[in-house]
Design a protein around this motif. Structure first.
Motif, PDB file in Angstrom:
ATOM      1  N   GLY A  86       0.776  -1.225   0.000  1.00  0.00           N
ATOM      2  CA  GLY A  86       0.000   0.000   0.000  1.00  0.00           C
ATOM      3  C   GLY A  86       0.811   1.280   0.000  1.00  0.00           C
ATOM      4  N   TYR A  87       2.129   1.156   0.095  1.00  0.00           N
ATOM      5  CA  TYR A  87       2.962   2.363   0.136  1.00  0.00           C
ATOM      6  C   TYR A  87       3.041   3.003  -1.248  1.00  0.00           C
ATOM      7  CZ  TYR A  87       6.902   5.501   0.844  1.00  0.00           C
ATOM      8  OH  TYR A  87       7.702   6.610   0.902  1.00  0.00           O
ATOM      9  N   LYS A  88       2.753   4.300  -1.328  1.00  0.00           N
ATOM     10  CA  LYS A  88       2.726   5.009  -2.608  1.00  0.00           C
ATOM     11  C   LYS A  88       3.758   6.132  -2.689  1.00  0.00           C
ATOM     12  CE  LYS A  88      -1.052   2.806  -3.987  1.00  0.00           C
ATOM     13  NZ  LYS A  88      -1.017   1.797  -5.054  1.00  0.00           N
ATOM     14  N   GLY A  89       4.470   6.404  -1.601  1.00  0.00           N
ATOM     15  CA  GLY A  89       5.371   7.556  -1.560  1.00  0.00           C
ATOM     16  C   GLY A  89       6.724   7.297  -2.193  1.00  0.00           C
ATOM     17  N   ASN A  90       7.616   8.281  -2.062  1.00  0.00           N
ATOM     18  CA  ASN A  90       8.974   8.177  -2.595  1.00  0.00           C
ATOM     19  C   ASN A  90       9.760   7.091  -1.871  1.00  0.00           C
ATOM     20  OD1 ASN A  90       8.792  10.245  -4.499  1.00  0.00           O
ATOM     21  ND2 ASN A  90       9.352  11.817  -3.011  1.00  0.00           N
ATOM     22  N   PHE A  91      10.617   6.412  -2.626  1.00  0.00           N
ATOM     23  CA  PHE A  91      11.531   5.459  -2.005  1.00  0.00           C
ATOM     24  C   PHE A  91      12.839   5.431  -2.787  1.00  0.00           C
ATOM     25  CE2 PHE A  91       9.622   2.938  -5.328  1.00  0.00           C
ATOM     26  CZ  PHE A  91      10.601   2.050  -5.734  1.00  0.00           C
ATOM     27  N   SER A  92      13.890   5.066  -2.090  1.00  0.00           N
ATOM     28  CA  SER A  92      15.177   4.798  -2.707  1.00  0.00           C
ATOM     29  C   SER A  92      15.544   3.374  -2.339  1.00  0.00           C
ATOM     30  CB  SER A  92      16.236   5.794  -2.205  1.00  0.00           C
ATOM     31  OG  SER A  92      16.295   5.796  -0.785  1.00  0.00           O
ATOM     32  N   ARG A  93      16.552   2.826  -3.000  1.00  0.00           N
ATOM     33  CA  ARG A  93      16.967   1.471  -2.656  1.00  0.00           C
ATOM     34  C   ARG A  93      18.448   1.290  -2.861  1.00  0.00           C
ATOM     35  NH1 ARG A  93      14.385  -2.855  -3.940  1.00  0.00           N
ATOM     36  NH2 ARG A  93      12.450  -2.140  -4.877  1.00  0.00           N
TER      37      ARG A  93
END
Length: 202
Positions: A86-93
């Motif tokens: 359900g996570y829709k925000g910004n992410f880095s990896r």
């Protein structure tokens, strides 16, 4: 080119003061990396930082803090980790292998490419890339503004990372090794070195 800082994995007394000073000096992105920590301690650190810095902070754990504090995003510490349901925000990896970099970049705000050089904070993490491999990856567009270099990055090799086309660098050991968290309270040397790093990026 962005200049990002990774926190020390442990908390210490002067930490919020140093981080606030780094933001005042132009820190672009802060990664809060506290593996195995209780969320209450991360919450406390965030609550001690000026509100206008929170949108430049990414958390590596306790992802609910992203919404609670209005942070920049969350970080996935592997190229195989999935975003929370359900996570829709910004992410880095993170990514440690050029073969997976193209896939890792998909949808991520940016990717931290690890082990560029031998780590200064975790000696067991050795460089896994040759300069020719990095040059080839740059030539083929794998390295671009969405990829940050991490692992043994210093003021001496930062410009090389810029020339290879990285969108940013992540500093850890080169900065924190200049401050003894157990015996020092004067962190002027940390701020001075940060200024040196910014100058190295032109």
């Amino acid at each position: 080119m962005k200049l990002a800082i990774m926190t020390k994995p442990t908390f210490f007394v002067e930490e919020n003061k140093i981080l606030e000073a780094l933001f005042e000096e132009g820190l672009d992105d802060l990664h809060i990396y506290k593996p195995g920590s209780s969320p209450v301690y991360v919450e406390r650190l965030l609550s001690l930082l000026p509100e206008n810095t929170l949108r430049r902070i990414t958390v590596h754990d306790h992802y609910y803090l992203k919404e609670e504090f209005g942070l920049a995003g969350i970080h996935l510490d592997s190229h195989t980790l999935m975003r929370p349901s359900g996570y829709k925000g910004n992410f880095s990896r993170s990514c440690t292998d050029l073969d997976f970099l193209k896939e890792a970049k998909k949808k991520a705000r940016y990717v931290l490419l690890h082990n560029i050089f031998d780590s200064l904070s975790e000696p067991e993490h050795k460089s896994t890339f040759s300069l020719s491999e990095l040059q080839m990856a740059s030539h083929h567009g794998l390295i671009d503004k969405h990829v940050y270099a991490m692992g043994g990055i210093t003021s001496e090799n930062a410009r090389m990372m810029r020339d290879l086309g990285f969108g940013g660098i992540v500093i850890c050991g080169d900065l924190w090794n200049r401050f003894d968290i157990h015996n020092e309270t004067d962190f002027h040397s940390v701020i001075s070195h940060f200024e040196k790093l910014r100058s190295a990026l032109g």
